[in-house]
Design a protein around this motif. Structure first.
Motif, PDB file in Angstrom:
ATOM      1  N   ASP A  39      -5.547  -7.227  -3.514  1.00 26.66           N
ATOM      2  CA  ASP A  39      -4.125  -6.936  -3.400  1.00 26.66           C
ATOM      3  C   ASP A  39      -3.829  -5.521  -3.908  1.00 26.66           C
ATOM      4  N   ALA A  40      -4.466  -5.148  -5.007  1.00 30.73           N
ATOM      5  CA  ALA A  40      -4.255  -3.802  -5.565  1.00 30.73           C
ATOM      6  C   ALA A  40      -4.731  -2.723  -4.590  1.00 30.73           C
ATOM      7  N   ASP A  41      -5.860  -2.951  -3.920  1.00 28.73           N
ATOM      8  CA  ASP A  41      -6.342  -1.991  -2.919  1.00 28.73           C
ATOM      9  C   ASP A  41      -5.324  -1.830  -1.796  1.00 28.73           C
ATOM     10  N   LEU A  42      -4.803  -2.965  -1.326  1.00 32.91           N
ATOM     11  CA  LEU A  42      -3.835  -2.922  -0.228  1.00 32.91           C
ATOM     12  C   LEU A  42      -2.582  -2.143  -0.617  1.00 32.91           C
ATOM     13  N   LYS A  43      -2.124  -2.344  -1.843  1.00 31.32           N
ATOM     14  CA  LYS A  43      -0.894  -1.690  -2.291  1.00 31.32           C
ATOM     15  C   LYS A  43      -1.150  -0.236  -2.707  1.00 31.32           C
ATOM     16  N   ASP A  44      -2.083  -0.044  -3.618  1.00 28.45           N
ATOM     17  CA  ASP A  44      -2.274   1.272  -4.230  1.00 28.45           C
ATOM     18  C   ASP A  44      -3.017   2.263  -3.345  1.00 28.45           C
ATOM     19  N   ASN A  45      -3.982   1.796  -2.578  1.00 29.91           N
ATOM     20  CA  ASN A  45      -4.809   2.705  -1.776  1.00 29.91           C
ATOM     21  C   ASN A  45      -4.404   2.768  -0.312  1.00 29.91           C
ATOM     22  N   LEU A  46      -3.948   1.643   0.232  1.00 27.02           N
ATOM     23  CA  LEU A  46      -3.593   1.612   1.654  1.00 27.02           C
ATOM     24  C   LEU A  46      -2.088   1.659   1.883  1.00 27.02           C
ATOM     25  N   GLY A  47      -1.298   1.609   0.815  1.00 28.82           N
ATOM     26  CA  GLY A  47       0.142   1.813   0.916  1.00 28.82           C
ATOM     27  C   GLY A  47       0.946   0.658   1.487  1.00 28.82           C
ATOM     28  N   LEU A  48       0.421  -0.561   1.463  1.00 30.17           N
ATOM     29  CA  LEU A  48       1.176  -1.715   1.950  1.00 30.17           C
ATOM     30  C   LEU A  48       2.123  -2.174   0.842  1.00 30.17           C
ATOM     31  N   GLU A  49       3.392  -1.893   1.003  1.00 32.28           N
ATOM     32  CA  GLU A  49       4.381  -2.219  -0.019  1.00 32.28           C
ATOM     33  C   GLU A  49       4.871  -3.664   0.053  1.00 32.28           C
ATOM     34  N   ASN A  50       4.864  -4.246   1.239  1.00 29.26           N
ATOM     35  CA  ASN A  50       5.402  -5.596   1.425  1.00 29.26           C
ATOM     36  C   ASN A  50       4.466  -6.629   0.811  1.00 29.26           C
ATOM     37  N   ASN A  51       4.949  -7.304  -0.227  1.00 28.10           N
ATOM     38  CA  ASN A  51       4.158  -8.298  -0.957  1.00 28.10           C
ATOM     39  C   ASN A  51       3.706  -9.448  -0.047  1.00 28.10           C
ATOM     40  N   LEU A  52       4.579  -9.879   0.854  1.00 25.71           N
ATOM     41  CA  LEU A  52       4.226 -10.994   1.731  1.00 25.71           C
ATOM     42  C   LEU A  52       3.137 -10.592   2.720  1.00 25.71           C
ATOM     43  N   GLN A  53       3.189  -9.375   3.216  1.00 26.33           N
ATOM     44  CA  GLN A  53       2.120  -8.909   4.104  1.00 26.33           C
ATOM     45  C   GLN A  53       0.793  -8.823   3.356  1.00 26.33           C
ATOM     46  N   ARG A  54       0.825  -8.293   2.155  1.00 27.35           N
ATOM     47  CA  ARG A  54      -0.398  -8.216   1.344  1.00 27.35           C
ATOM     48  C   ARG A  54      -0.949  -9.607   1.077  1.00 27.35           C
ATOM     49  N   ARG A  55      -0.068 -10.543   0.756  1.00 22.59           N
ATOM     50  CA  ARG A  55      -0.499 -11.911   0.479  1.00 22.59           C
ATOM     51  C   ARG A  55      -1.168 -12.530   1.708  1.00 22.59           C
ATOM     52  N   LYS A  56      -0.565 -12.349   2.874  1.00 19.59           N
ATOM     53  CA  LYS A  56      -1.148 -12.927   4.093  1.00 19.59           C
ATOM     54  C   LYS A  56      -2.501 -12.297   4.391  1.00 19.59           C
ATOM     55  N   ILE A  57      -2.614 -10.989   4.225  1.00 25.59           N
ATOM     56  CA  ILE A  57      -3.899 -10.327   4.460  1.00 25.59           C
ATOM     57  C   ILE A  57      -4.935 -10.862   3.480  1.00 25.59           C
ATOM     58  N   CYS A  58      -4.584 -10.975   2.215  1.00 24.21           N
ATOM     59  CA  CYS A  58      -5.525 -11.492   1.213  1.00 24.21           C
ATOM     60  C   CYS A  58      -5.922 -12.933   1.514  1.00 24.21           C
ATOM     61  N   MET A  59      -4.971 -13.756   1.921  1.00 24.35           N
ATOM     62  CA  MET A  59      -5.280 -15.146   2.272  1.00 24.35           C
ATOM     63  C   MET A  59      -6.207 -15.191   3.488  1.00 24.35           C
ATOM     64  N   SER A  60      -5.981 -14.332   4.449  1.00 23.68           N
ATOM     65  CA  SER A  60      -6.813 -14.300   5.646  1.00 23.68           C
ATOM     66  C   SER A  60      -8.223 -13.804   5.327  1.00 23.68           C
ATOM     67  N   ILE A  61      -8.324 -12.841   4.431  1.00 25.91           N
ATOM     68  CA  ILE A  61      -9.639 -12.379   3.989  1.00 25.91           C
ATOM     69  C   ILE A  61     -10.366 -13.507   3.273  1.00 25.91           C
ATOM     70  N   SER A  62      -9.653 -14.249   2.440  1.00 21.10           N
ATOM     71  CA  SER A  62     -10.263 -15.389   1.741  1.00 21.10           C
ATOM     72  C   SER A  62     -10.795 -16.418   2.728  1.00 21.10           C
ATOM     73  N   ARG A  63     -10.040 -16.641   3.793  1.00 16.82           N
ATOM     74  CA  ARG A  63     -10.488 -17.592   4.815  1.00 16.82           C
ATOM     75  C   ARG A  63     -11.764 -17.090   5.486  1.00 16.82           C
ATOM     76  N   LEU A  64     -11.812 -15.793   5.785  1.00 20.19           N
ATOM     77  CA  LEU A  64     -13.031 -15.225   6.370  1.00 20.19           C
ATOM     78  C   LEU A  64     -14.220 -15.420   5.436  1.00 20.19           C
ATOM     79  N   LYS A  65     -14.008 -15.177   4.158  1.00 18.41           N
ATOM     80  CA  LYS A  65     -15.095 -15.310   3.196  1.00 18.41           C
ATOM     81  C   LYS A  65     -15.563 -16.758   3.075  1.00 18.41           C
ATOM     82  N   ARG A  66     -14.630 -17.693   3.101  1.00 12.49           N
ATOM     83  CA  ARG A  66     -15.018 -19.113   3.043  1.00 12.49           C
ATOM     84  C   ARG A  66     -15.829 -19.506   4.260  1.00 12.49           C
TER      85      ARG A  66
END
Length: 107
Positions: A63-90
């Motif tokens: 989440d910190a990478d998405l916000k601080d390095n990639l500039g995604l300010e929307n918390n809900l978008q970051r959350r969905k991306i992180c959840m989707s990445i978690s699904r890929l990893k599982r």
């Protein structure tokens, strides 16, 4: 399936074939995956590409990478991306662990 690993049958909302290993994705695959999350995510593909986010890097983003390095300010978008990445990893836990172990050996 073509050399890109993508064919007409897509898996879930990701838009990427389940047989293709995420750690091997190029920037274009990551962009397509982002677009598969919803139309509001597609515009982030350029930023991900500019910063060289390929499949291996995608699997390690936080989440910190998405916000601080990639500039995604929307918390809900970051959350969905992180959840989707978690699904890929599982889905590919064994593959991810093998790649992570190789990464640690080279550090």
């Amino acid at each position: 399936m073509g050399s890109s690993g993508i064919n007409a049958e897509y898996m879930g909302s990701s838009g990427i074939n389940a047989e293709y290993m995420e750690a091997e994705w190029k920037n274009a695959h990551v962009a397509r995956w982002l677009g598969g999350l919803g139309a509001q995510y597609a515009p982030h593909a350029k930023t991900f590409g500019d910063w060289g986010v390929d499949g291996m890097m995608l699997l390690t983003l936080t989440d910190a990478d998405l916000k601080d390095n990639l500039g995604l300010e929307n918390n809900l978008q970051r959350r969905k991306i992180c959840m989707s990445i978690s699904r890929l990893k599982r889905m590919h836990k064994t593959l991810f662990m093998r790649i992570f172990q190789q990464f640690l050996r080279y550090e």
